[in-house]
Design a protein around this motif. Structure first.
Motif, mmCIF file in Angstrom:
data_model
loop_
_atom_site.group_PDB
_atom_site.id
_atom_site.type_symbol
_atom_site.label_atom_id
_atom_site.label_comp_id
_atom_site.label_asym_id
_atom_site.label_seq_id
_atom_site.Cartn_x
_atom_site.Cartn_y
_atom_site.Cartn_z
ATOM 1 N N UNK A 1 0.840 -1.186 0.000
ATOM 2 C CA UNK A 1 0.000 0.000 0.000
ATOM 3 C C UNK A 1 0.882 1.246 0.000
ATOM 4 N N UNK A 2 0.365 2.315 -0.598
ATOM 5 C CA UNK A 2 1.022 3.614 -0.581
ATOM 6 C C UNK A 2 0.242 4.511 0.364
ATOM 7 N N UNK A 3 0.937 5.242 1.213
ATOM 8 C CA UNK A 3 0.272 6.162 2.137
ATOM 9 C C UNK A 3 0.611 7.591 1.762
ATOM 10 N N UNK A 4 -0.428 8.408 1.683
ATOM 11 C CA UNK A 4 -0.290 9.843 1.429
ATOM 12 C C UNK A 4 -0.770 10.549 2.691
ATOM 13 N N UNK A 5 0.095 11.363 3.286
ATOM 14 C CA UNK A 5 -0.318 12.046 4.511
ATOM 15 C C UNK A 5 -0.016 13.542 4.488
ATOM 16 N N UNK A 6 0.141 14.091 3.285
ATOM 17 C CA UNK A 6 0.370 15.523 3.159
ATOM 18 C C UNK A 6 -0.488 16.118 2.057
ATOM 19 N N UNK B 1 -25.871 7.466 5.737
ATOM 20 C CA UNK B 1 -25.387 8.108 6.961
ATOM 21 C C UNK B 1 -24.408 9.223 6.605
ATOM 22 N N UNK B 2 -24.372 10.245 7.462
ATOM 23 C CA UNK B 2 -23.392 11.315 7.324
ATOM 24 C C UNK B 2 -22.363 11.147 8.436
ATOM 25 N N UNK B 3 -21.114 10.916 8.046
ATOM 26 C CA UNK B 3 -20.027 10.802 9.015
ATOM 27 C C UNK B 3 -19.420 12.188 9.169
ATOM 28 N N UNK B 4 -19.418 12.694 10.395
ATOM 29 C CA UNK B 4 -18.827 13.999 10.660
ATOM 30 C C UNK B 4 -17.376 13.814 11.073
ATOM 31 N N UNK B 5 -16.481 14.522 10.381
ATOM 32 C CA UNK B 5 -15.058 14.402 10.651
ATOM 33 C C UNK B 5 -14.436 15.782 10.813
ATOM 34 N N UNK B 6 -13.276 15.814 11.451
ATOM 35 C CA UNK B 6 -12.553 17.078 11.576
ATOM 36 C C UNK B 6 -11.394 17.140 10.592
ATOM 37 N N UNK B 7 -10.942 15.992 10.102
ATOM 38 C CA UNK B 7 -9.871 15.991 9.109
ATOM 39 C C UNK B 7 -9.606 14.591 8.599
ATOM 40 N N UNK B 8 -8.923 14.544 7.448
ATOM 41 C CA UNK B 8 -8.363 13.289 6.946
ATOM 42 C C UNK B 8 -6.917 13.260 7.409
ATOM 43 N N UNK B 9 -6.522 12.193 8.047
ATOM 44 C CA UNK B 9 -5.145 12.077 8.526
ATOM 45 C C UNK B 9 -4.224 11.476 7.479
ATOM 46 N N UNK B 10 -4.742 10.532 6.697
ATOM 47 C CA UNK B 10 -3.934 9.888 5.661
ATOM 48 C C UNK B 10 -4.848 9.223 4.645
ATOM 49 N N UNK B 11 -4.311 9.030 3.448
ATOM 50 C CA UNK B 11 -4.991 8.318 2.370
ATOM 51 C C UNK B 11 -4.110 7.122 2.027
#
Length: 117
Positions: free
Chosen positions: A5-10, A43-53
């Motif tokens: 897997x590749x992780x993008x966190x920026x 459903x609506x998921x409420x989030x404050x941010x994406x930490x990584x993809x």
């Protein structure tokens, strides 16, 4: 087993535009705010941010997110049912294939409800 897997966190990683709209990933990776993810379940998921993809070699995309706590979601009006973090551990992973729409659920500080200063 060389497939990993590749992780993008920026937010400036150009690969983001290959898997999702640039504003969606870039904005949600760069800022901590109130966002909604409308899921295929309704459903609506409420989030404050994406930490990584996370990108799999087969094309699956997973999002590590920080969910909003109930106290943080007070006054937020979104379609029901709403998914919130019920504990002090608000991290979750979401399969992007189940995200129908992504949107901000709060205006910028100082904006009125119409989005104007």
């Amino acid at each position: 087993m060389d497939e990993s897997w590749t992780t993008i966190d920026g937010p400036d990683d150009l690969r983001l535009g290959e898997v999702m709209p640039a504003w969606f990933a870039g904005r949600m990776l760069a800022d901590e705010w109130k966002f909604g993810l409308l899921l295929s379940t309704g459903q609506t998921m409420l989030i404050s941010r994406i930490e990584a993809v996370h990108l799999s070699p087969g094309g699956q995309v997973l999002l590590d997110v920080e969910m909003l706590l109930a106290a943080e979601a007070e006054g937020v009006a979104v379609p029901e049912p709403v998914l919130l973090a019920r504990t002090g551990r608000p991290r979750a992973t979401v399969n992007l294939a189940h995200v129908v729409a992504a949107f901000e659920v709060a205006g910028a500080p100082g904006e009125d409800e119409d989005g104007e200063d």
